[in-house]
Design a protein around this motif. Structure first.
Motif, short mmCIF file in Angstrom:
data_model
loop_
_atom_site.label_atom_id
_atom_site.label_comp_id
_atom_site.label_asym_id
_atom_site.label_seq_id
_atom_site.Cartn_x
_atom_site.Cartn_y
_atom_site.Cartn_z
N UNK A 67 0.81 -1.23 0.17
CA UNK A 67 0.08 0.02 0.07
C UNK A 67 0.84 1.35 0.00
N UNK A 68 2.12 0.97 0.05
CA UNK A 68 3.11 2.23 0.18
C UNK A 68 4.23 2.10 -0.99
N UNK A 69 4.44 3.11 -1.82
CA UNK A 69 5.48 3.32 -2.77
C UNK A 69 6.55 3.95 -2.58
N UNK A 70 7.80 3.63 -2.61
CA UNK A 70 8.85 4.43 -1.93
C UNK A 70 9.78 4.40 -3.31
N UNK A 71 10.61 5.26 -3.29
CA UNK A 71 11.63 5.46 -4.44
C UNK A 71 12.61 6.79 -4.40
N UNK A 72 13.88 6.27 -4.81
CA UNK A 72 14.92 7.38 -4.94
C UNK A 72 15.57 7.03 -6.37
N UNK A 73 14.92 7.22 -7.53
CA UNK A 73 15.77 7.03 -8.91
C UNK A 73 17.22 7.36 -8.85
N UNK A 74 18.05 6.69 -9.57
CA UNK A 74 19.49 6.98 -9.94
C UNK A 74 19.88 8.56 -9.85
N UNK A 75 20.60 8.90 -9.23
CA UNK A 75 20.77 10.64 -9.09
C UNK A 75 22.05 11.14 -9.91
N UNK A 76 22.91 10.18 -10.57
CA UNK A 76 23.88 10.56 -11.17
C UNK A 76 23.83 11.44 -12.43
N UNK A 77 22.63 11.28 -13.36
CA UNK A 77 22.45 12.09 -14.25
C UNK A 77 21.98 13.61 -14.02
N UNK A 78 21.37 13.90 -12.72
CA UNK A 78 20.97 14.95 -12.29
C UNK A 78 21.76 15.72 -11.33
N UNK A 79 22.87 14.76 -10.56
CA UNK A 79 23.48 15.84 -9.49
C UNK A 79 24.51 16.70 -10.35
N UNK A 93 21.14 14.52 -17.20
CA UNK A 93 19.59 14.60 -16.75
C UNK A 93 19.05 16.21 -16.69
N UNK A 94 19.78 16.87 -16.13
CA UNK A 94 19.28 18.23 -15.99
C UNK A 94 19.09 19.20 -17.13
N UNK A 95 19.65 18.93 -18.34
CA UNK A 95 19.30 19.39 -19.48
C UNK A 95 18.14 18.65 -20.13
N UNK A 96 17.66 17.40 -19.76
CA UNK A 96 16.65 16.68 -20.27
C UNK A 96 15.43 16.80 -19.37
N UNK A 97 15.47 17.76 -18.43
CA UNK A 97 14.31 17.89 -17.64
C UNK A 97 13.04 18.15 -18.33
N UNK A 98 13.16 19.13 -19.37
CA UNK A 98 11.97 19.43 -20.24
C UNK A 98 11.49 18.24 -20.78
N UNK A 99 12.36 17.26 -21.50
CA UNK A 99 11.96 16.33 -22.03
C UNK A 99 11.31 15.27 -20.99
N UNK A 100 11.85 15.00 -19.98
CA UNK A 100 11.13 14.24 -18.72
C UNK A 100 9.85 14.73 -18.32
N UNK A 101 9.68 15.85 -18.03
CA UNK A 101 8.20 16.55 -18.01
C UNK A 101 7.16 16.15 -18.97
#
Length: 332
Positions: free
Chosen positions: A73-85, A92-100
């Motif tokens: 009943x609970x979903x937890x998550x911390x996706x890999x941060x390397x592309x965004x850190x 990942x930061x450059x792709x934020x618009x695409x992800x949205x």
């Protein structure tokens, strides 16, 4: 709301943790009475999880879905941060618009490829998986009662997008950036978080400790909050020392940050083993894994196993911060 320090079990809640790592979310969840099954594809992180007695599936989260965890009943998550850190390539930061944009396609139930065309794009797309799981559970009429997600601050626009999508589906959602030292962690780590609830009002946990500021004495600040925790507070076996950061500002080694043992640590990264620890008596060494784990608020007996333990520690969410997040999501 029960205190984050409470140990009263919940009514047999079960959770699934995507990208579970070494158990930063799972350890405090267990203390709060939640049984968590973690999905993690790193063999080394899985070795540590198993040594700690945490329920573990060693696999890519894309090979599973909420139907495989019908009692969760609970979903937890911390996706890999390397592309965004900030320490990564910035892809990942450059792709934020695409992800949205892709998140909105998922919300409209349009097909979105789960894998990228390159290894880097593949890693970036993993940030979409928690939303996909949440939407799949909604479509199966078994929505998760609570969702907790965390990532580096750059991902906050993605969490804000997810918040709008989840609100439209009947959730109450709160997002924001939390400072780890304001929850007792001896480290100035900042994390973008999302809490979603099917019932009640989602709110981020109120800080329990004062924010750290360079040059501000530990004992000063809001009298209603506790002092921030210094490295010396959790590493009592060491005398006074100074830590020289393991990476330079803008690639300039001369700009490497320094923190006294009377201050919180800077963000612990996967390269924590490179940090120079300079004792006041002139001796130089490195943090042990137990010490590096303590700076992430892991217990001293956490059984670090496998290879690249520094990366395992640096990738983890601090359990003390996670405890506050979970208490806010489950008990508020």
């Amino acid at each position: 709301m029960p205190s984050p320090n409470a140990t009263t079990p919940t009514t047999r809640r079960r959770a699934v943790d995507l990208f579970a790592g070494v158990g930063g979310l799972d350890l405090p969840a267990a203390e709060l009475g939640v049984h968590v099954t973690g999905i993690e594809r790193s063999p080394d992180a899985c070795a540590t999880r198993r040594a700690a007695g945490l329920a573990t599936i060693e696999a890519d989260v894309r090979h599973y879905g909420p139907g495989d965890f019908s009692d969760a009943t609970v979903l937890l998550g911390g996706p890999p941060c390397q592309p965004f850190s900030a320490a990564g390539t910035g892809a990942g930061r450059r792709a934020l618009g695409d992800i949205v944009a892709l998140a909105h396609r998922l919300a409209a139930r349009h097909p979105v490829a789960r894998h990228g065309h390159t290894p880097e794009d593949d890693l970036i797309r993993l940030v979409l998986e928690p939303l996909r799981w949440a939407l799949d559970a909604l479509d199966a009429r078994r929505p998760f009662r609570a969702i907790v997600l965390e990532q580096v601050p750059a991902v906050l626009p993605v969490w804000d997008t997810y918040a709008g999508i989840l609100r439209a589906a009947g959730y109450s959602v709160a997002t924001g950036v939390m400072r780890a030292e304001q929850y007792g962690v001896p480290q100035t780590r900042r994390r973008a978080v999302l809490i979603a609830r099917r019932t009640g009002t989602a709110t981020l946990p109120a800080p329990t400790h004062r924010p750290y500021a360079k040059g501000r004495p530990q004992a000063t600040g809001d009298p209603d909050l506790l002092p921030w925790t210094a490295m010396a507070d959790v590493l009592p076996g060491r005398g006074p020392f100074t830590v020289v950061s393991n990476y330079g500002t803008g690639g300039d080694p001369k700009a490497r940050g320094r923190r006294s043992s009377l201050e919180p640590s800077a963000t612990v990264t996967g390269k924590i083993s490179r940090a120079r620890v300079l004792a006041d008596d002139g001796v130089e060494d490195r943090f042990s894994w137990v010490e590096a784990g303590a700076l992430q608020s892991f217990p001293p007996d956490h059984p670090w196993s496998g290879r690249d333990i520094g990366q395992q520690i640096g990738n983890a969410v601090p359990p003390l911060l996670a405890r506050h997040l979970l208490a806010a999501a489950l008990f508020a």
